[in-house]
Scaffold this motif. Sequence first.
Motif, PDB file in Angstrom:
ATOM      1  N   ASP A 118       0.807  -1.215   0.000  1.00  0.00           N
ATOM      2  CA  ASP A 118       0.000   0.000   0.000  1.00  0.00           C
ATOM      3  C   ASP A 118       0.844   1.272   0.000  1.00  0.00           C
ATOM      4  N   LEU A 154      -0.235   5.106  -0.942  1.00  0.00           N
ATOM      5  CA  LEU A 154      -0.283   6.077   0.156  1.00  0.00           C
ATOM      6  C   LEU A 154       0.540   7.318  -0.194  1.00  0.00           C
ATOM      7  N   SER A 173      -3.330  10.392   3.035  1.00  0.00           N
ATOM      8  CA  SER A 173      -3.049   8.972   3.246  1.00  0.00           C
ATOM      9  C   SER A 173      -3.122   8.644   4.733  1.00  0.00           C
ATOM     10  N   ALA A 229      -2.569   5.374   7.465  1.00  0.00           N
ATOM     11  CA  ALA A 229      -2.069   4.026   7.710  1.00  0.00           C
ATOM     12  C   ALA A 229      -2.738   3.468   8.950  1.00  0.00           C
ATOM     13  N   ALA A 267       4.449   1.647   5.495  1.00  0.00           N
ATOM     14  CA  ALA A 267       3.136   2.290   5.363  1.00  0.00           C
ATOM     15  C   ALA A 267       2.970   3.371   6.426  1.00  0.00           C
ATOM     16  N   THR A 299       5.049   6.412   5.404  1.00  0.00           N
ATOM     17  CA  THR A 299       4.606   7.084   4.188  1.00  0.00           C
ATOM     18  C   THR A 299       3.332   7.890   4.410  1.00  0.00           C
ATOM     19  N   ALA A 300       2.478   7.444   5.303  1.00  0.00           N
ATOM     20  CA  ALA A 300       1.149   8.045   5.477  1.00  0.00           C
ATOM     21  C   ALA A 300       1.210   9.409   6.147  1.00  0.00           C
ATOM     22  N   THR A 308      -1.909   8.344  11.036  1.00  0.00           N
ATOM     23  CA  THR A 308      -1.910   6.943  11.427  1.00  0.00           C
ATOM     24  C   THR A 308      -3.007   6.702  12.449  1.00  0.00           C
TER      25      THR A 308
END
Length: 147
Positions: A26, A30, A36, A38, A46, A49-50, A53
């Motif tokens: 993903d 993302l 994005s 996660a 992930a 990157t998001a 969260t």
Amino acid sequence: MVDDCKGQKKCGRQKKVMMVGDGVNDAPALAIADISVAMGEGSALALETADATLMGSDLNKLLFIVNMGPLVTRRIVENVVFSFVVKAIVVGFTFAGKAALWEAIVSDVGAMLIVTLNGLRLLPSKSEIEVKEVKNECESNGEEEST
């Protein structure tokens, strides 16, 4: 194809895209998405990157956040506008020679208290919390009966 479309109008309507993911597969999606999210129990890639969260894997929290966003924004605008109006009134009285320092301090403290109380209106009431607890108990009892 996705890289070609990002930021260009040729790919159709320009709306915000939110991606929710929890795994290594993903992470590219993302990174490309406008927003994005996660899942907290997902992979480290992930999570890194998001933009945001979720600490658990409950997607109801995401729905809560999306629904609360406009309310929070509206409350912030209300508080900022109210604060500036109070400050403008005090400045006007000060230039007119009608306000002393202690009046300005009292109005500032009063405005701060009103802004704080207005922000606290976003918190759920006790009855809303009790309803959610009962709802969660009913859902968990239904799951136990079906297994």
